[in-house]
Design a protein around this motif. Structure first.
Motif, short mmCIF file in Angstrom:
data_model
loop_
_atom_site.label_atom_id
_atom_site.label_comp_id
_atom_site.label_asym_id
_atom_site.label_seq_id
_atom_site.Cartn_x
_atom_site.Cartn_y
_atom_site.Cartn_z
N HIS A 9 0.84 -1.20 0.00
CA HIS A 9 0.00 0.00 0.00
C HIS A 9 0.88 1.25 0.00
CE1 HIS A 9 -3.61 -2.36 0.84
NE2 HIS A 9 -2.87 -3.03 1.70
N TRP B 250 -0.06 5.53 -0.69
CA TRP B 250 -1.08 6.50 -1.08
C TRP B 250 -0.44 7.66 -1.83
CZ3 TRP B 250 -3.55 6.99 4.46
CH2 TRP B 250 -4.20 5.79 4.77
N SER C 207 -6.50 0.62 -0.40
CA SER C 207 -6.77 0.14 0.95
C SER C 207 -8.27 -0.14 1.11
CB SER C 207 -6.30 1.17 1.98
OG SER C 207 -4.92 1.40 1.86
#
Length: 291
Positions: free
Chosen positions: A12, A14, A66
């Motif tokens: 993950h 962002w 996510s």
């Protein structure tokens, strides 16, 4: 995609446009993440710093949205998906992208378009959207697109239900996340499409290890499906070894869930298994190439 590549199937990160979108919805206040089913979580900004993350030991890193955020369930989920796809694809190497899709209003045409884009490896869906055979059937138009594109599906934990404030921070990851994966694996076992490659993160919540209980209650695991894969994040040698004893070596693929867990690059099960875990099996999972 060469077979020699060391691939991490699940991380993950962002990008800035997604961070801005999360803040606009109130999910992210400063650097504190607020979700209905989890205690407030202090996000480390360095974890989402592209320059810091580009030194990953894997030669190819597959980034996923996510899903515990629940963006796939929002009325504006298509808007969030567009932000995710554009910003994640713009990160450059070694990052590749799992596509996201609305599970409320599935858009097969939109999925077909993004699956044809550079460095998009397949589709990720929350386990909560695959909770029973009826839910799987409802998403069949998306599965048709995946089949035609020759790309796989990744199943990731979805939103956790609201929980008591005094529960420890690890509760969502160990209770609802595992239960969701277990349920989705059983639903796919009943109604999934054997013409699709599908990967379950976190070893499907160890669902295959319950095959003896399944048999005792009137079910059966059946022959090992060569199109079902199990990603290893948050688990170590004992769990991986136990899974291999049930589903074999070929379906185990490396993933770390970074930044929430560290990569386990060598579970100590031999050089041949390590090559299968890091390179050969991810290659088969992503491409469907003959073994």
């Amino acid at each position: 995609m060469g077979e020699a590549l060391h691939t991490d199937c699940h991380q993950h990160l962002w990008p800035e446009p997604l961070i801005d979108a999360l803040r606009s919805r109130g999910y992210l206040r400063g650097w504190t993440l607020h979700l209905p089913g989890e205690p407030p979580f202090e996000v480390c900004p360095d974890d989402h710093d592209v320059a810091r993350r580009a030194d990953d030991p894997a030669e190819r890193v597959l980034l996923s949205l996510s899903s515990p955020l629940g963006l796939e369930y929002l009325p504006e989920s298509h808007e969030f998906s567009d932000i995710w796809h554009a910003s994640a694809r713009g990160l450059g190497e070694p990052f590749h992208v799992w596509a996201a899709a609305s599970v409320v209003e599935p858009d097969p045409a939109g999925l077909e378009k993004i699956l044809g884009a550079d460095r998009v490896v397949g589709l990720q869906l929350p386990a909560t959207a695959l909770a029973d055979p009826a839910a799987i059937e409802r998403l069949d138009p998306l599965f048709d697109v995946l089949k035609n594109a020759g790309k796989p599906l990744l199943v990731h934990p979805g939103p956790a239900p609201a929980c008591a404030d005094d529960l420890p921070s690890w509760w969502p990851a160990l209770v609802p996340y595992v239960a969701q994966l277990h349920q989705a694996w059983l639903a796919w076992h009943l109604a999934g499409r054997r013409d699709l490659r599908i990967g379950f993160v976190a070893l499907a919540g160890l669902a295959p290890l319950h095959h003896e209980r399944l048999a005792a209650r009137g079910g059966a695991l059946g022959p090992v499906d060569p199109n079902v894969y199990y990603e290893t994040s948050s688990y170590g040698t004992r769990a991986i070894d136990a899974m291999v004893r049930v589903v074999g070596v070929d379906g185990i693929v490396h993933g770390s869930d970074r930044p929430y867990a560290k990569p386990l690059l060598d579970p100590g099960l031999g050089d041949a298994f390590r090559h299968a875990l890091l390179s050969a099996n991810p290659h088969h999972f992503l491409t469907g190439a003959p073994r």
